[in-house]
Design an enzyme around this catalytic site. Structure first.
Site, PDB file in Angstrom:
ATOM      1  N   GLY A 154      76.991  30.281  33.465  1.00 52.18           N
ATOM      2  CA  GLY A 154      76.202  30.506  32.268  1.00 52.18           C
ATOM      3  C   GLY A 154      76.736  29.800  31.043  1.00 52.18           C
ATOM      4  O   GLY A 154      76.416  30.180  29.912  1.00 52.18           O
ATOM      5  N   LYS A 185      73.130  26.781  30.912  1.00 51.98           N
ATOM      6  CA  LYS A 185      72.340  26.666  29.695  1.00 51.98           C
ATOM      7  C   LYS A 185      71.626  25.327  29.578  1.00 51.98           C
ATOM      8  O   LYS A 185      70.578  25.231  28.945  1.00 51.98           O
ATOM      9  CB  LYS A 185      73.258  26.866  28.476  1.00 51.98           C
ATOM     10  N   ASP A 261      70.005  36.136  25.821  1.00 53.93           N
ATOM     11  CA  ASP A 261      71.169  35.878  24.980  1.00 53.93           C
ATOM     12  C   ASP A 261      70.963  34.641  24.118  1.00 53.93           C
ATOM     13  O   ASP A 261      70.182  33.750  24.450  1.00 53.93           O
ATOM     14  CB  ASP A 261      72.423  35.711  25.844  1.00 53.93           C
ATOM     15  N   ASP A 262      71.672  34.601  22.997  1.00 51.50           N
ATOM     16  CA  ASP A 262      71.732  33.433  22.106  1.00 51.50           C
ATOM     17  C   ASP A 262      70.349  32.938  21.687  1.00 51.50           C
ATOM     18  O   ASP A 262      70.057  31.734  21.716  1.00 51.50           O
ATOM     19  CB  ASP A 262      72.522  32.303  22.774  1.00 51.50           C
ATOM     20  N   TYR A 301      74.694  41.344  23.211  1.00 52.43           N
ATOM     21  CA  TYR A 301      75.444  41.482  24.457  1.00 52.43           C
ATOM     22  C   TYR A 301      76.918  41.784  24.231  1.00 52.43           C
ATOM     23  O   TYR A 301      77.698  41.783  25.181  1.00 52.43           O
ATOM     24  CB  TYR A 301      75.286  40.236  25.334  1.00 52.43           C
ATOM     25  N   TRP A 357      82.118  38.545  32.002  1.00 52.21           N
ATOM     26  CA  TRP A 357      83.424  38.305  31.375  1.00 52.21           C
ATOM     27  C   TRP A 357      83.554  36.836  31.031  1.00 52.21           C
ATOM     28  O   TRP A 357      83.522  35.970  31.909  1.00 52.21           O
ATOM     29  CB  TRP A 357      84.552  38.738  32.306  1.00 52.21           C
ATOM     30  N   ASN A 358      83.710  36.547  29.750  1.00 45.63           N
ATOM     31  CA  ASN A 358      83.751  35.168  29.277  1.00 45.63           C
ATOM     32  C   ASN A 358      85.155  34.571  29.362  1.00 45.63           C
ATOM     33  O   ASN A 358      85.789  34.235  28.367  1.00 45.63           O
ATOM     34  CB  ASN A 358      83.195  35.077  27.855  1.00 45.63           C
ATOM     35  N   ASP A 363      83.506  26.434  26.891  1.00 47.97           N
ATOM     36  CA  ASP A 363      82.488  25.625  26.208  1.00 47.97           C
ATOM     37  C   ASP A 363      82.642  25.632  24.693  1.00 47.97           C
ATOM     38  O   ASP A 363      81.971  24.874  23.999  1.00 47.97           O
ATOM     39  CB  ASP A 363      81.075  26.048  26.614  1.00 47.97           C
TER      40      ASP A 363
END
Length: 737
Positions: A154, A185, A261-262, A301, A357-358, A363
């Site tokens: 993602g 994305k 998201d975003d 989120y 979990w990022n 990025d």
């Protein structure tokens, strides 16, 4: 009590046997291990292969070297709990989904799953235990602590290649990962505006192949759609979305997600989101018995972005069908998952959160590699999560280090060992050069300064030596000989490990991915060696040697600059940064100190500078004020932010230069076409007095031709009395030097 007893037996088994034959990934919930080994016989008899998981049976036959025979020395039972072949073992099979029972002795091998996936996982454990055609005598009862475990592709940036995804899916099966969420994305058919369109034939064929490979390795291929930026809350878009899902279903997809998201604007409406998701759930998911529960990523989120007074999350919790999973990144966009944090979100969404979990996603720091251990998540909250997936780097192979560790954490968090799993992951990924990769990864794990303020440990073993050497040398130009030798040895290993890893480029794709960082790592090691030589030459009052080493360091600094300017030239954080938390500051500070000492002693003016950031970013906007600045030849730019920025009324962003320069141009992209309506751009020749500057805006782009006007600072302000939602895609000042 039983679990504790069995775990103790597992841990207290013979050291040699345990190390060589029972290093199982992930760590089993319960295991009895003896010190006895059995040789895999030449003949065997399989019972249950007609009813058992086809993928497990296929891999079992590939694993065995011998032939089936009715009078075989050993019998292998394989199947699920209701199958006739393993009915007598039913009581030993854990009742949890994907649980399995594995027993190995000199008479029989039993691979019994609570379900088909459990049988497949029993086979994966058997494969790990088989060494040199021998197996340990064991009895294992095992199951995952978290239902859905895996990876969400993602991230922003270059999506993984088709070949990389195929390798990933095989890796997931081997490590008992059951979920891969496809949501890059930059896939135009995943997001706006092309989410309404079917994939072209070539892309569709590749997705179909991915689905088949995922199924063969017992991985749910979850296809995600990201329609929120231009979704219309009407029946036409509902039908188009279901049509797209139906197209993906025909390609073999049986798991789906919807991401909100975003995004900004009307697409963030929680009531409309819930209505759409429930419609999908009722008219698509529940109408197909082989489709898994729907997953959604909310607009809010993480906790830092949520506004409880507006009730976004509680609206989803109240209105979404109970079977729909809700994703969550934690207290912030980038954060570890805590007991307090999981309780906070679960109370609002009225279901266990599905953790996105990022880490090791990079990025927002694309000039770094994040290859260190996985740690920081609470190990006592498995029952409060419905899923746990890691968002990786765009470097698929390098991400496997963290993915391997997440597989271990999500399966059995209470027995998760961060350091050991990290070492095991590296040995699994590049066994031919594991020591060198481990050394490199240990010094390439931190993110550097970043807008999310998320940091990781780096160069842990070297930290006390580096700190001690730096403190004493900078203050008094003295040092401990042992510390000096340790640093020399470290720099030598940097050079050696880089060369050894580069030599494996044609053997393993991870080396190709990290090649620019290996080049930079070697150059930094060479720089460190020469700086230490400068220290020794100054101590011995050898001016000729000092000058020679000084010149070499300056040449190496130039080479590092060229490497940074040549490789990994992405539009967000271009360049190559390595060992930036401990090693590079040590080298830079030592170089500056010894050069300044030499200048004072010999009345010279040698340049003691290393790379540094002379300019400043000043802002009262929380999402912007910690973003790092970057310098690219004659350009100063703000590191772009990927998420929606909430720019408050009267909030401003200022770039203050270190001195006055002739300005060439200002180039901004705030992701919205109406910035000229609410924003004011100003320049200053002295940093105190400001002059409004007119600019042209075409779509989202704002450009100013400065015509060599003297510039000390640039400021952009939201002059309206209401908050603006923007995307900080670009903020560049170009100057003449």
């Amino acid at each position: 009590m039983k679990k504790l007893f069995l775990t103790c037996i597992y841990l207290l088994a013979g050291t040699h046997i345990h190390a060589q034959y029972t290093n199982i990934q992930p760590t089993p919930q319960q295991a009895i291990v003896s010190d006895k080994l059995i040789a895999l016989p030449e003949t065997y008899l399989i019972s249950g292969e007609q009813d058992a998981n086809l993928h497990a049976v296929k891999e079992l036959k590939e694993l065995l070297n011998g032939k089936q025979a009715n009078q075989a020395k050993i019998r292998i039972y394989i199947g699920e709990k209701e199958d006739k072949a393993i009915r007598k073992f039913a009581r030993q099979i854990p009742k949890q989904k994907e649980g399995y029972y594995l027993s190995i002795n000199d008479k029989e091998i039993v691979l019994a799953g609570n379900d088909e996936r459990g049988t497949y996982y029993a086979l994966q454990t058997l494969k790990q235990l088989l060494k040199d055609n021998q197996l340990p005598v064991v009895e294992i009862q095992d199951y995952p602590s978290i239902r859905y475990r895996g990876v969400v592709e993602g991230f922003y940036g270059t999506p993984w290649s088709h070949e990389a995804r195929l390798r990933q899916l095989r890796f997931y099966g081997e490590n008992k990962i059951n979920t891969y969420i496809y949501g890059p994305k930059d896939d135009p058919y995943h997001s706006s505006p092309n989410w309404r369109l079917p994939y072209p034939a070539q892309e569709a064929a590749q997705l179909q192949e991915l689905v088949k490979v995922a199924q063969a390795h017992e991985v749910d291929f979850v296809w995600a759609i990201h329609p929120g930026q231009d979704i219309r809350w009407n029946q036409e878009d509902r039908d188009l979305l279901l049509k797209k899902f139906e197209n993906m279903y025909q390609l073999g997809v049986r798991s789906f997600a919807v991401f909100f998201d975003d995004i900004s604007g009307e697409g963030t409406n929680p009531v409309k989101q819930a209505e759409l998701l429930n419609y999908i759930d009722e008219h698509f998911v529940k109408s197909k018995p082989d489709v898994t529960p729907l997953i959604m990523c909310p607009t809010e989120y993480n906790k830092s972005w949520s506004d409880p007074s507006k009730g976004y999350l509680t609206t989803l919790g109240d209105k979404l069908n109970p079977s729909i999973q809700i994703m969550w990144t934690g207290d912030r966009v980038i954060s570890d998952i805590t007991q307090e944090g999981i309780e906070w979100i679960n109370e609002r969404i009225k279901r266990p959160a599905y953790i996105w979990w990022n880490f090791p996603v990079s990025d927002y720091v694309r000039d770094h590699l994040l290859m260190g251990p996985v740690y920081g998540n609470d190990t006592q909250i498995a029952h409060q999560m419905s899923g746990f997936v890691t968002n990786p780097m765009e470097h698929a192979e390098a991400s496997k280090i963290a993915i391997y560790s997440v597989a271990s954490y999500a399966w059995n968090p209470m027995q998760y060992n961060s350091e050991k799993t990290w070492k095991d992951a590296i040995a699994n990924i590049l066994p031919e050069a594991a020591a060198e990769l481990e050394f490199f990864a240990a010094h390439n794990s931190d993110l550097g300064p970043n807008g999310h303020r998320y940091r990781r440990e780096e160069s842990v073993e070297l930290q006390p030596v580096a700190q001690r050497f730096t403190d004493t040398y900078i203050k008094s130009q003295i040092y401990d000989d042992k510390d000096y030798s340790t640093l020399e040895e470290t720099f030598c290993k940097m050079i050696e490990s880089s060369d050894i890893l580069v030599a494996h480029a044609d053997k393993n794709p991870i080396v190709t991915e990290i090649m620019p960082w290996l080049y930079q790592f070697k150059l930094l090691g060479e720089t460190g060696q020469e700086v230490m030589a400068m220290v020794k030459a100054y101590h011995n009052n050898d001016q000729a040697l000092f000058i020679r080493k000084y010149k070499h360091v300056k040449a190496l600094q130039q080479q590092m600059f060229q490497t940074d300017q040549t490789y990994n030239q992405n539009p967000y954080q271009p360049g190559v940064k390595t060992a930036g938390k401990v090693i590079k500051p040590l080298i830079d500070q030592t170089f500056t100190t010894v050069t300044q000492c030499y200048n004072r002693k010999h009345h010279t003016q040698l340049n003691a500078a290393t790379d540094y950031m002379p300019h400043k970013l000043i802002s009262d906007i929380s999402q912007i004020k910690n973003l790092p600045l970057q310098v690219k030849t004659n350009r100063i730019q703000v590191s772009p932010a990927l998420e929606v920025i909430k720019w408050p009324a009267q909030g401003s962003l200022t770039i203050e230069l270190d001195q006055v320069y002739p300005g060439k141009y200002i180039d901004m992209d705030l992701g919205k076409p109406e910035a000229a309506v609410w924003g004011t751009l100003e320049t200053s020749e002295n940093g105190t007095d400001w002059e409004k500057t007119d600019f042209k805006q075409e779509k989202n782009r704002l450009v100013v031709d400065l015509q060599k006007k003297p510039i000390k600072a640039v400021r952009f302000t939201n002059t309206q009395n209401q908050e603006q939602e923007i995307y900080l895609r670009r903020f560049i000042i170009a100057i003449d030097k």
